[in-house]
Scaffold this motif. Structure first.
Motif, PDB file in Angstrom:
ATOM      1  N   SER A  19      69.415  63.090  35.855  1.00 57.11           N
ATOM      2  CA  SER A  19      68.915  61.807  35.938  1.00 57.11           C
ATOM      3  C   SER A  19      69.949  61.037  36.666  1.00 57.11           C
ATOM      4  O   SER A  19      71.087  61.379  36.728  1.00 57.11           O
ATOM      5  CB  SER A  19      68.516  60.914  34.845  1.00 57.11           C
ATOM      6  N   TYR A  24      70.046  62.792  31.182  1.00 57.22           N
ATOM      7  CA  TYR A  24      68.904  63.871  30.915  1.00 57.22           C
ATOM      8  C   TYR A  24      68.954  64.794  32.069  1.00 57.22           C
ATOM      9  O   TYR A  24      69.176  64.373  33.160  1.00 57.22           O
ATOM     10  CB  TYR A  24      67.513  63.591  30.324  1.00 57.22           C
ATOM     11  N   ARG A  26      66.089  67.195  34.200  1.00 56.36           N
ATOM     12  CA  ARG A  26      64.876  67.530  34.380  1.00 56.36           C
ATOM     13  C   ARG A  26      64.522  68.832  35.216  1.00 56.36           C
ATOM     14  O   ARG A  26      65.430  69.153  35.987  1.00 56.36           O
ATOM     15  CB  ARG A  26      64.237  66.277  35.371  1.00 56.36           C
ATOM     16  N   THR A  39      56.934  70.625  33.930  1.00 53.82           N
ATOM     17  CA  THR A  39      58.154  70.084  33.818  1.00 53.82           C
ATOM     18  C   THR A  39      58.764  70.028  32.532  1.00 53.82           C
ATOM     19  O   THR A  39      57.898  69.560  31.534  1.00 53.82           O
ATOM     20  CB  THR A  39      58.019  68.444  34.436  1.00 53.82           C
ATOM     21  N   THR A  40      60.150  70.240  32.216  1.00 55.23           N
ATOM     22  CA  THR A  40      60.723  70.000  30.895  1.00 55.23           C
ATOM     23  C   THR A  40      61.926  69.281  31.018  1.00 55.23           C
ATOM     24  O   THR A  40      62.679  68.935  32.191  1.00 55.23           O
ATOM     25  CB  THR A  40      61.263  71.482  30.545  1.00 55.23           C
ATOM     26  N   TYR A  41      62.416  68.360  29.901  1.00 56.46           N
ATOM     27  CA  TYR A  41      63.416  67.451  30.172  1.00 56.46           C
ATOM     28  C   TYR A  41      64.329  67.853  29.058  1.00 56.46           C
ATOM     29  O   TYR A  41      63.985  68.151  27.837  1.00 56.46           O
ATOM     30  CB  TYR A  41      62.945  66.113  29.847  1.00 56.46           C
ATOM     31  N   GLU A  42      65.759  67.921  29.387  1.00 56.90           N
ATOM     32  CA  GLU A  42      66.464  68.351  28.296  1.00 56.90           C
ATOM     33  C   GLU A  42      67.371  67.041  28.054  1.00 56.90           C
ATOM     34  O   GLU A  42      67.894  66.359  29.000  1.00 56.90           O
ATOM     35  CB  GLU A  42      67.535  69.406  28.821  1.00 56.90           C
ATOM     36  N   ARG A  43      67.498  66.465  26.886  1.00 55.45           N
ATOM     37  CA  ARG A  43      68.059  65.147  26.417  1.00 55.45           C
ATOM     38  C   ARG A  43      68.972  65.719  25.031  1.00 55.45           C
ATOM     39  O   ARG A  43      68.771  66.721  24.467  1.00 55.45           O
ATOM     40  CB  ARG A  43      67.263  64.286  25.737  1.00 55.45           C
ATOM     41  N   GLU A  82      58.211  57.525  36.968  1.00 54.02           N
ATOM     42  CA  GLU A  82      59.523  57.243  36.831  1.00 54.02           C
ATOM     43  C   GLU A  82      59.992  55.790  36.404  1.00 54.02           C
ATOM     44  O   GLU A  82      60.950  55.846  35.572  1.00 54.02           O
ATOM     45  CB  GLU A  82      60.146  57.586  38.511  1.00 54.02           C
ATOM     46  N   ASP A  85      59.612  56.077  32.583  1.00 56.52           N
ATOM     47  CA  ASP A  85      60.661  56.830  32.146  1.00 56.52           C
ATOM     48  C   ASP A  85      61.734  55.884  31.798  1.00 56.52           C
ATOM     49  O   ASP A  85      62.770  55.901  30.952  1.00 56.52           O
ATOM     50  CB  ASP A  85      60.943  57.976  32.707  1.00 56.52           C
ATOM     51  N   GLU A  89      64.275  54.813  28.832  1.00 54.62           N
ATOM     52  CA  GLU A  89      65.541  55.147  28.673  1.00 54.62           C
ATOM     53  C   GLU A  89      66.095  53.928  28.291  1.00 54.62           C
ATOM     54  O   GLU A  89      67.329  53.945  27.479  1.00 54.62           O
ATOM     55  CB  GLU A  89      65.896  55.751  30.120  1.00 54.62           C
TER      56      GLU A  89
END
Length: 149
Positions: A19, A24, A26, A39-43, A82, A85, A89
């Protein structure tokens, strides 16, 4: 990562993007079995404050619930995913910056209304009309007049 379509355990990362703020990652993935993409998101795992409801109950903060509220308010409005999101955020950053263990639900609602007002006036009025639960048409009219200025 297991495929959400066919539950096959073998998926491949096709594209990775960080991002803008680096908050994060994507990832676009492809299932090796059914060839579908998702799609996956890592945070980073962080502890958000507990939400204190109007009746005094304390519940865990859930991003999905906030996303759902935004989706309802923004239904059939020209606002991209977006933007939503990014707004969520910003709310989460504020929650973490507060450094509090608990936050009143109405404070979180005000944060959401602020973000919606910046994105789309109609969505803001929709959210506010439910959130503030107006009892008289004059209260609703005053909100619409304020937004129209």
């Amino acid at each position: 990562m297991k495929c959400p379509f066919c539950s096959h355990p073998d998926t491949q990362v096709v594209e990775t993007r960080e991002s803008e703020g680096g908050d994060y990652v994507r990832r676009r993935r492809r299932c090796n079995a059914c060839d579908k993409r998702f799609t996956t998101y890592e945070r980073p795992e962080v502890n958000f404050p507990a939400i204190v409801k109007k009746d005094g109950r304390r519940v865990e903060y859930k991003r999905e619930k906030l996303e759902g509220s935004f989706r309802i308010a923004l239904r059939k409005r020209p606002v991209g995913t977006e933007q939503v999101d990014a707004a969520i955020e910003r709310i989460e950053e504020r929650l973490l910056q507060l450094g509090e263990r608990e936050i009143l639900s109405n404070r979180l609602g005000e944060m959401a209304m602020h973000e919606l007002q910046r994105m789309d006036k109609v969505a803001y009025v929709r959210y506010a009309s439910v959130y503030r639960s107006f009892e008289h048409i004059d209260e609703f009219k005053a909100l619409v007049d304020k937004v129209a200025e």
